[in-house]
Design a protein around this motif. Structure first.
Motif, short mmCIF file in Angstrom:
data_model
loop_
_atom_site.label_atom_id
_atom_site.label_comp_id
_atom_site.label_asym_id
_atom_site.label_seq_id
_atom_site.Cartn_x
_atom_site.Cartn_y
_atom_site.Cartn_z
N VAL A 96 48.34 45.58 110.22
CA VAL A 96 48.04 46.02 111.42
C VAL A 96 46.65 46.86 110.94
CG1 VAL A 96 48.35 47.57 113.15
CG2 VAL A 96 50.41 46.73 111.98
N SER A 97 45.48 45.94 111.12
CA SER A 97 44.26 46.66 110.82
C SER A 97 43.73 47.38 112.11
CB SER A 97 43.25 45.51 110.67
OG SER A 97 43.65 44.80 109.50
N MET A 98 42.76 48.47 111.53
CA MET A 98 42.40 49.49 112.56
C MET A 98 40.97 49.61 112.35
SD MET A 98 43.92 53.15 113.23
CE MET A 98 43.50 54.01 114.84
N VAL A 99 40.21 49.47 113.86
CA VAL A 99 38.76 49.81 113.68
C VAL A 99 38.69 51.16 114.54
CG1 VAL A 99 36.83 48.91 114.84
CG2 VAL A 99 38.30 47.15 114.01
N ARG A 135 31.72 36.05 104.39
CA ARG A 135 30.47 35.51 105.22
C ARG A 135 30.87 34.90 106.30
NH1 ARG A 135 26.34 36.21 101.87
NH2 ARG A 135 26.54 36.31 99.48
N ARG A 136 31.87 34.09 106.33
CA ARG A 136 32.47 33.44 107.64
C ARG A 136 32.43 34.34 108.75
NH1 ARG A 136 37.17 32.90 110.27
NH2 ARG A 136 38.03 33.71 108.44
N LEU A 137 33.07 35.40 108.66
CA LEU A 137 33.47 36.48 109.57
C LEU A 137 32.16 37.22 109.97
CD1 LEU A 137 36.64 38.09 107.96
CD2 LEU A 137 36.54 36.87 110.21
N ALA A 163 32.65 46.84 110.69
CA ALA A 163 34.01 47.27 110.77
C ALA A 163 35.05 46.36 111.28
CB ALA A 163 34.39 48.73 111.70
N ILE A 164 34.87 45.61 112.43
CA ILE A 164 35.80 44.67 113.02
C ILE A 164 35.80 43.54 111.95
CG2 ILE A 164 35.81 42.78 114.57
CD1 ILE A 164 34.32 44.73 116.52
N SER A 165 34.88 42.88 111.31
CA SER A 165 34.89 41.96 110.23
C SER A 165 35.76 42.23 108.96
CB SER A 165 33.43 41.50 109.78
OG SER A 165 32.74 41.05 110.61
N ARG A 166 35.65 43.62 108.53
CA ARG A 166 36.49 44.10 107.70
C ARG A 166 38.13 44.02 108.07
NH1 ARG A 166 35.64 50.43 105.76
NH2 ARG A 166 36.13 50.53 107.96
N ALA A 167 38.11 44.68 109.10
CA ALA A 167 39.60 44.47 109.69
C ALA A 167 39.96 43.13 109.77
CB ALA A 167 39.56 45.21 111.20
#
Length: 258
Positions: A96-99, A135-137, A163-167
């Motif tokens: 469950v990733s959070m932004v 890199r794709r994200l 932050a969205i890419s990291r999640a």
């Protein structure tokens, strides 16, 4: 089409801080592949509830289920359940990733470093694989050219897209957004909402605490209206925005000219 089985199921969740009840008997199901927007006045418990979903805040009572598995507890050999260990909880949170509202990027790491940090050090993925995925994200959100930049050089909208890419790099089952546009200048809001719209179209399961009513109306599959720590009404966005069931929701929507 969203799967009928809930990705997230909250059952009678209560949360108290120093004896003050900020969530009261909150129950909400979020179907797989759907977007649930959580709306309501400030201080109504929306963000606290979202933090309970991934156990950043532990509910005082009640239960959170992720795809049918209880969050925060595991079966005990002696029967019943026991609290998760820190290691077990860290692993559970990867689902469950959070932004966050204020990005929460690591300032000492580059954009690429921010995106690969958790996949490499929490999930144990090979660095080369994590870099390729990152890199794709970043390309997906229009930031591939910023891979070697540091967060302080980015605009607010760019930081939130990182932050969205990291999640997403954690390949989560559910993506949580806690007022992701509230810290942005108005002209930067659109670029973040566009990424979120694309994720919704692709079937990412999302729970979004937001004050962006147009986004909620257009993108949500379910609206949950919170007030004073309770879910006052839930349902289809069209019904909520055209014929809310409660006077409290009608008064809330009037503030937005709806």
């Amino acid at each position: 089409m969203a799967d009928a089985a809930p990705a997230v199921s909250a059952r009678l969740v209560c949360k108290q801080f120093d004896g003050i009840e900020v969530l009261r008997d909150v129950s909400l199901d979020v179907a797989k592949g759907s977007t649930a927007c959580i709306v309501g006045p400030s201080g109504s418990g929306k963000s606290t509830f979202l933090r309970c979903v991934n156990w950043l805040e532990q509910p005082t009572t009640g239960q959170i289920l992720l795809n049918g598995a209880p969050m925060g507890v595991v079966p005990s050999p002696k029967g019943g359940t026991r609290p998760m260990t820190a290691k077990e909880l860290a692993l559970a949170r990867t689902r469950v990733s959070m932004v966050f509202q204020h990005f929460a990027l690591w300032p000492h790491l580059t954009v690429l470093g921010n995106v690969i940090e958790a996949p490499v050090h929490v999930l144990g993925r090979p660095r080369d694989e994590a870099v390729e995925d990152a890199r794709r994200l970043l390309a997906r959100v229009g930031l591939e050219a910023k891979a070697d930049a540091f967060p302080h050089t980015l605009s607010g909208g760019q930081k939130q897209r990182v932050a969205i890419s990291r999640a997403l790099a954690m390949k989560p089952e559910v993506l949580l957004f806690d007022e992701p546009t509230s810290a942005l200048d108005p002209e930067m809001v659109g670029e973040v909402l566009e990424v979120m719209r694309d994720l919704a179209k692709e079937g990412m399961t999302m729970m979004v605490v937001t004050h962006e009513m147009a986004f909620a109306r257009d993108v949500a599959d379910t609206i949950a209206f919170f007030d004073a720590g309770r879910v006052i009404e839930t349902g289809d966005p069209k019904a909520f925005f055209t014929a809310p069931q409660t006077d409290r929701a009608r008064r809330f929507l009037t503030r937005y000219g709806i």
